[in-house]
Every structure is written in structure tokens, then in C-alpha cells.
Design a protein around this motif. Structure first.
Motif, PDB file in Angstrom:
ATOM      1  N   VAL A 156       0.838  -1.201   0.000  1.00  0.00           N
ATOM      2  CA  VAL A 156       0.000   0.000   0.000  1.00  0.00           C
ATOM      3  C   VAL A 156       0.873   1.251   0.000  1.00  0.00           C
ATOM      4  O   VAL A 156       0.575   2.226  -0.695  1.00  0.00           O
ATOM      5  CB  VAL A 156      -0.971  -0.024   1.199  1.00  0.00           C
ATOM      6  CG1 VAL A 156      -1.655   1.303   1.408  1.00  0.00           C
ATOM      7  CG2 VAL A 156      -2.002  -1.125   1.000  1.00  0.00           C
ATOM      8  N   THR A 165       0.213   3.822  -3.065  1.00  0.00           N
ATOM      9  CA  THR A 165      -0.575   5.017  -2.748  1.00  0.00           C
ATOM     10  C   THR A 165      -0.079   6.281  -3.455  1.00  0.00           C
ATOM     11  O   THR A 165      -0.896   7.011  -4.020  1.00  0.00           O
ATOM     12  CB  THR A 165      -0.652   5.222  -1.228  1.00  0.00           C
ATOM     13  OG1 THR A 165      -1.337   4.107  -0.660  1.00  0.00           O
ATOM     14  CG2 THR A 165      -1.393   6.493  -0.863  1.00  0.00           C
ATOM     15  N   ALA A 195      -6.436   5.045  -4.528  1.00  0.00           N
ATOM     16  CA  ALA A 195      -5.492   4.603  -3.499  1.00  0.00           C
ATOM     17  C   ALA A 195      -6.234   4.065  -2.287  1.00  0.00           C
ATOM     18  O   ALA A 195      -5.876   3.015  -1.739  1.00  0.00           O
ATOM     19  CB  ALA A 195      -4.574   5.756  -3.096  1.00  0.00           C
ATOM     20  N   ALA A 200      -6.195   0.176  -1.166  1.00  0.00           N
ATOM     21  CA  ALA A 200      -5.749  -0.197   0.177  1.00  0.00           C
ATOM     22  C   ALA A 200      -6.780  -1.075   0.870  1.00  0.00           C
ATOM     23  O   ALA A 200      -6.436  -2.076   1.507  1.00  0.00           O
ATOM     24  CB  ALA A 200      -5.470   1.054   1.007  1.00  0.00           C
ATOM     25  N   ALA A 259      -3.455   4.373   4.207  1.00  0.00           N
ATOM     26  CA  ALA A 259      -3.441   5.069   2.918  1.00  0.00           C
ATOM     27  C   ALA A 259      -3.943   6.499   3.083  1.00  0.00           C
ATOM     28  O   ALA A 259      -3.384   7.439   2.489  1.00  0.00           O
ATOM     29  CB  ALA A 259      -4.288   4.315   1.899  1.00  0.00           C
TER      30      ALA A 259
END
Length: 160
Positions: A35, A39, A47, A51, A77
Motif C-alpha cells: 500500500v 498510494t 489509493a 488499500a 493510505a
């Protein structure tokens, strides 16, 4: 395609470390690192969705409570996006601060779900050894993993 390759690498590393380390030692959180690598490269809404989906997959693959890690990675995130708007992710100290804040946010999300579901069969401070052990191992493998992820995802670019 490169994101799929990084996902498969993460799945392999998470499985390998979980199998090699004794039960008393928590494995590094490679899902958090995935992640963290994705991100900055995705638009904020994607994102957060990514996540959450990565966390759901990790919950299903790990056999834990469904949604526990999903909420934790969603929080991480979100924290990464918030901190990256205030700090420079290209600088070493900025990236370290962003990753530290995101990691703490992950555990805040996990503890929020644990508290909401009433899963505290033991006190919250009993988890401290697990949190610190996982944090230490994650911090040790993070530079190598993130460098490999940057090399693998180099041509994907960053979302503006």
C-alpha cells in the motif's frame, strides 16, 4: 501488469516470512509496504479503494477477522495521502515520517475495529509486543522492498 507483478511478489514474501518465522515473532507487514508503494502512484480515491481491497485480500489469505486489516490499511493510505500533502515524499526524512505516520494510522484503524467488535480478550497493551516486533521487522525490510517496488513501478508514474 507491473502492479500485478508487485502484488504477486508481496504475496510470495508475506507467505515466505510467515512460514519461516516462529509463531512468537510477527512477520513484516508486506501488505502495508505494498500500500505504501502504490498510494503515491494512484489518485486518492483509487489509493483508498486499493488499500481496502488489499486489506480484504490479506484478511482472507491470513484467516483473520474479515475487515480488520482492510480498515487498518485504509487508515494508513489516508494518512499517507494527508502527510504527503504536507511533507516531501522524495526526501528521506519526509518519506520516513510519512511511512511512520501511516504505520501508526494502520494500527489505530486495527485497534478501532478491535474495540468496536469487542475483541479485546486481553488488554490492549498485550498487543504491544506484536506491534513493536512487526514494526521493527517491517522497518528492516522496508528500504529493500520499497526500492524494488520503485524499480518495478518506475514507468507507471505518479498521480498528480
Amino acid at each position: 501488469m507491473r502492479i500485478a507483478a508487485l502484488f504477486l511478489l508481496t504475496l510470495f514474501l508475506a507467505s515466505l516470512f510467515s512460514g519461516l518465522l516462529p509463531d512468537e515473532i510477527p512477520a513484516p507487514d508486506f501488505w502495508f509496504l505494498l500500500v505504501a508503494a502504490l498510494t503515491p502512484r494512484l489518485r486518492p480515491a483509487w489509493a483508498l479503494a486499493t488499500a481496502f481491497l488489499v486489506g480484504l485480500f490479506a484478511d482472507l489469505a491470513g484467516g483473520g477477522y474479515l475487515g480488520l486489516l482492510a480498515v487498518g490499511l485504509l487508515f494508513s493510505a489516508y494518512a499517507m495521502l494527508a502527510l504527503a500533502s504536507r511533507l516531501h515524499i522524495e526526501e528521506t526524512l519526509g518519506r520516513a515520517a510519512i511511512l511512520t505516520g501511516a504505520y501508526l494510522a494502520k494500527w489505530a484503524g486495527v485497534f478501532l475495529v478491535v474495540y468496536a467488535l469487542g475483541l479485546f480478550l486481553v488488554g490492549p497493551f498485550d498487543f504491544l509486543g506484536t506491534v513493536l516486533g512487526e514494526a521493527l521487522l517491517t522497518a528492516l525490510v522496508a528500504p529493500l522492498y520499497l526500492r524494488a517496488a520503485d524499480a518495478l513501478l518506475r514507468e507507471e508514474g505518479h498521480a498528480g
